[in-house]
Design a protein around this motif. Structure first.
Motif, PDB file in Angstrom:
ATOM      1  N   ALA A  81      40.745  34.313  50.491  1.00 37.83           N
ATOM      2  CA  ALA A  81      39.709  34.757  49.553  1.00 37.83           C
ATOM      3  C   ALA A  81      38.343  34.277  49.997  1.00 37.83           C
ATOM      4  CB  ALA A  81      40.026  34.237  48.161  1.00 37.83           C
ATOM      5  N   SER A  82      37.354  35.133  49.818  1.00 39.25           N
ATOM      6  CA  SER A  82      36.002  34.750  50.189  1.00 39.25           C
ATOM      7  C   SER A  82      35.132  34.503  48.969  1.00 39.25           C
ATOM      8  CB  SER A  82      35.373  35.834  51.069  1.00 39.25           C
ATOM      9  OG  SER A  82      35.307  37.047  50.362  1.00 39.25           O
ATOM     10  N   ASN A  83      35.718  34.659  47.781  1.00 39.90           N
ATOM     11  CA  ASN A  83      34.939  34.440  46.573  1.00 39.90           C
ATOM     12  C   ASN A  83      35.216  33.039  46.021  1.00 39.90           C
ATOM     13  OD1 ASN A  83      37.509  36.008  46.031  1.00 39.90           O
ATOM     14  ND2 ASN A  83      37.096  35.189  43.992  1.00 39.90           N
ATOM     15  N   TYR A  84      34.239  32.516  45.326  1.00 41.92           N
ATOM     16  CA  TYR A  84      34.360  31.201  44.704  1.00 41.92           C
ATOM     17  C   TYR A  84      34.929  31.323  43.297  1.00 41.92           C
ATOM     18  CZ  TYR A  84      32.776  26.921  42.387  1.00 41.92           C
ATOM     19  OH  TYR A  84      32.713  25.775  41.652  1.00 41.92           O
ATOM     20  N   GLY A  85      34.398  32.246  42.531  1.00 39.31           N
ATOM     21  CA  GLY A  85      34.882  32.454  41.175  1.00 39.31           C
ATOM     22  C   GLY A  85      36.286  33.027  41.180  1.00 39.31           C
ATOM     23  N   GLU A  86      37.002  32.801  40.089  1.00 39.03           N
ATOM     24  CA  GLU A  86      38.364  33.308  39.950  1.00 39.03           C
ATOM     25  C   GLU A  86      38.325  34.759  39.488  1.00 39.03           C
ATOM     26  OE1 GLU A  86      42.278  32.587  37.096  1.00 39.03           O
ATOM     27  OE2 GLU A  86      40.600  31.178  36.989  1.00 39.03           O
ATOM     28  N   LEU A  87      38.908  35.650  40.299  1.00 39.97           N
ATOM     29  CA  LEU A  87      38.983  37.058  39.926  1.00 39.97           C
ATOM     30  C   LEU A  87      39.952  37.217  38.767  1.00 39.97           C
ATOM     31  CD1 LEU A  87      39.089  38.750  43.430  1.00 39.97           C
ATOM     32  CD2 LEU A  87      37.231  38.854  41.756  1.00 39.97           C
ATOM     33  N   LEU A  88      39.550  37.981  37.778  1.00 38.46           N
ATOM     34  CA  LEU A  88      40.376  38.235  36.604  1.00 38.46           C
ATOM     35  C   LEU A  88      40.778  39.699  36.588  1.00 38.46           C
ATOM     36  CD1 LEU A  88      38.112  36.375  34.004  1.00 38.46           C
ATOM     37  CD2 LEU A  88      40.174  35.480  35.124  1.00 38.46           C
ATOM     38  N   ASP A  89      41.870  39.998  35.900  1.00 34.85           N
ATOM     39  CA  ASP A  89      42.214  41.403  35.701  1.00 34.85           C
ATOM     40  C   ASP A  89      41.077  42.030  34.913  1.00 34.85           C
ATOM     41  OD1 ASP A  89      44.679  41.306  36.980  1.00 34.85           O
ATOM     42  OD2 ASP A  89      45.721  40.669  35.153  1.00 34.85           O
ATOM     43  N   PRO A  90      40.472  43.108  35.430  1.00 35.06           N
ATOM     44  CA  PRO A  90      39.334  43.714  34.724  1.00 35.06           C
ATOM     45  C   PRO A  90      39.725  44.157  33.319  1.00 35.06           C
ATOM     46  CG  PRO A  90      39.608  44.672  36.904  1.00 35.06           C
ATOM     47  CD  PRO A  90      40.806  43.811  36.659  1.00 35.06           C
ATOM     48  N   LYS A  91      38.896  43.778  32.355  1.00 35.20           N
ATOM     49  CA  LYS A  91      39.101  44.175  30.960  1.00 35.20           C
ATOM     50  C   LYS A  91      37.768  44.623  30.402  1.00 35.20           C
ATOM     51  CE  LYS A  91      42.493  40.570  30.146  1.00 35.20           C
ATOM     52  NZ  LYS A  91      42.719  39.291  29.508  1.00 35.20           N
ATOM     53  N   PRO A  92      37.738  45.769  29.720  1.00 32.79           N
ATOM     54  CA  PRO A  92      36.481  46.203  29.116  1.00 32.79           C
ATOM     55  C   PRO A  92      36.052  45.243  28.000  1.00 32.79           C
ATOM     56  CG  PRO A  92      38.250  47.724  28.572  1.00 32.79           C
ATOM     57  CD  PRO A  92      38.830  46.696  29.482  1.00 32.79           C
ATOM     58  N   VAL A  93      34.769  44.952  27.970  1.00 35.05           N
ATOM     59  CA  VAL A  93      34.212  44.063  26.948  1.00 35.05           C
ATOM     60  C   VAL A  93      33.374  44.913  26.009  1.00 35.05           C
ATOM     61  CG1 VAL A  93      32.775  42.043  26.514  1.00 35.05           C
ATOM     62  CG2 VAL A  93      34.127  42.159  28.614  1.00 35.05           C
ATOM     63  N   SER A  94      33.865  45.105  24.783  1.00 33.34           N
ATOM     64  CA  SER A  94      33.084  45.880  23.828  1.00 33.34           C
ATOM     65  C   SER A  94      32.001  44.991  23.230  1.00 33.34           C
ATOM     66  CB  SER A  94      33.983  46.456  22.736  1.00 33.34           C
ATOM     67  OG  SER A  94      34.604  45.420  22.032  1.00 33.34           O
ATOM     68  N   GLY A  95      30.909  45.601  22.850  1.00 34.14           N
ATOM     69  CA  GLY A  95      29.791  44.854  22.281  1.00 34.14           C
ATOM     70  C   GLY A  95      28.690  44.568  23.286  1.00 34.14           C
ATOM     71  N   LEU A  96      28.936  44.876  24.550  1.00 34.53           N
ATOM     72  CA  LEU A  96      27.916  44.634  25.576  1.00 34.53           C
ATOM     73  C   LEU A  96      27.274  45.934  26.067  1.00 34.53           C
ATOM     74  CD1 LEU A  96      29.545  41.845  27.801  1.00 34.53           C
ATOM     75  CD2 LEU A  96      28.028  41.613  25.841  1.00 34.53           C
ATOM     76  N   GLU A  97      27.434  46.996  25.308  1.00 38.26           N
ATOM     77  CA  GLU A  97      26.901  48.297  25.718  1.00 38.26           C
ATOM     78  C   GLU A  97      25.410  48.263  26.049  1.00 38.26           C
ATOM     79  OE1 GLU A  97      29.085  47.889  23.184  1.00 38.26           O
ATOM     80  OE2 GLU A  97      30.793  48.879  24.122  1.00 38.26           O
ATOM     81  N   PRO A  98      24.573  47.505  25.298  1.00 34.06           N
ATOM     82  CA  PRO A  98      23.142  47.484  25.650  1.00 34.06           C
ATOM     83  C   PRO A  98      22.865  46.882  27.032  1.00 34.06           C
ATOM     84  CG  PRO A  98      23.479  46.615  23.430  1.00 34.06           C
ATOM     85  CD  PRO A  98      24.830  46.793  24.042  1.00 34.06           C
ATOM     86  N   LEU A  99      23.839  46.194  27.608  1.00 34.67           N
ATOM     87  CA  LEU A  99      23.651  45.558  28.916  1.00 34.67           C
ATOM     88  C   LEU A  99      24.304  46.345  30.045  1.00 34.67           C
ATOM     89  CD1 LEU A  99      24.255  41.866  27.796  1.00 34.67           C
ATOM     90  CD2 LEU A  99      22.079  43.029  28.153  1.00 34.67           C
ATOM     91  N   ARG A 100      24.807  47.538  29.735  1.00 35.97           N
ATOM     92  CA  ARG A 100      25.422  48.374  30.771  1.00 35.97           C
ATOM     93  C   ARG A 100      24.442  48.584  31.910  1.00 35.97           C
ATOM     94  NH1 ARG A 100      30.275  51.524  29.444  1.00 35.97           N
ATOM     95  NH2 ARG A 100      31.497  49.796  28.654  1.00 35.97           N
ATOM     96  N   GLY A 101      24.973  48.586  33.110  1.00 34.20           N
ATOM     97  CA  GLY A 101      24.138  48.759  34.292  1.00 34.20           C
ATOM     98  C   GLY A 101      23.662  47.439  34.871  1.00 34.20           C
ATOM     99  N   LYS A 102      23.960  46.342  34.211  1.00 36.01           N
ATOM    100  CA  LYS A 102      23.556  45.010  34.682  1.00 36.01           C
ATOM    101  C   LYS A 102      24.798  44.153  34.894  1.00 36.01           C
ATOM    102  CE  LYS A 102      19.065  45.485  33.600  1.00 36.01           C
ATOM    103  NZ  LYS A 102      17.922  45.210  34.379  1.00 36.01           N
TER     104      LYS A 102
END
Length: 153
Positions: free
Chosen positions: A16-37
């Motif tokens: 692995a070349s990443n430092y952070g732990e990769l997680l199974d992708p899960k959609p996070v509701s409530g963050l719609e205003p931050l989409r694209g970031k």
């Protein structure tokens, strides 16, 4: 085909070349205003002890270290209680978005106050950094992601 099977079972040349732990992708509701970031997320009480302050500081520094790409990164502090943060702390973390938990914690894995998480521009939780993270390694992970991800149009 053999290469695909090896990849699916966790083998990769060079590890692995990443430092952070990769997680199974899960959609996070409530963050719609931050989409694209890309969104750095932390959870903590409004009283914000020294460890909380350190996480908020790391999030600010990791974002600033992205230079011309820092506008592609947002910071979000999710309050785990109903109190209000101190005015001097709010001044120190200017630009950090602050939200009440509102069920966000359910999507995030582990003891949420121990980690800084990363949500991708599509609103999926994808990475978490360890307790007491190494800021320089966080910076490298985010630089790599920003480099290889398309800039929103």
């Amino acid at each position: 085909m053999l290469g695909t099977a090896a990849y699916l079972f966790g083998w990769s040349p060079g590890g692995a070349s990443n430092y952070g732990e990769l997680l199974d992708p899960k959609p996070v509701s409530g963050l719609e205003p931050l989409r694209g970031k890309w969104v750095l997320v932390t959870f903590d009480a409004a009283a914000c002890d020294p460890y909380c302050e350190k996480k908020l500081y790391f999030m600010r520094q990791v974002r600033r270290a992205q230079g011309k790409d820092m506008d592609r990164v947002e910071r979000l502090w999710v309050l785990t209680d109903g109190a209000k943060p101190r005015p001097e702390l709010l001044a120190a973390i200017e630009g950090t978005r602050i939200e009440k938990s509102g069920g966000l914690a359910g999507v995030f894995s582990g003891n949420t106050v121990d980690h800084i998480y990363l949500v991708d521009p599509f609103g999926n939780l994808m990475l978490r950094f360890p307790r007491d993270p190494d800021a320089s390694k966080m910076i490298k992970d985010l630089q790599r992601l920003l480099k290889y991800s398309a800039r929103p149009r």
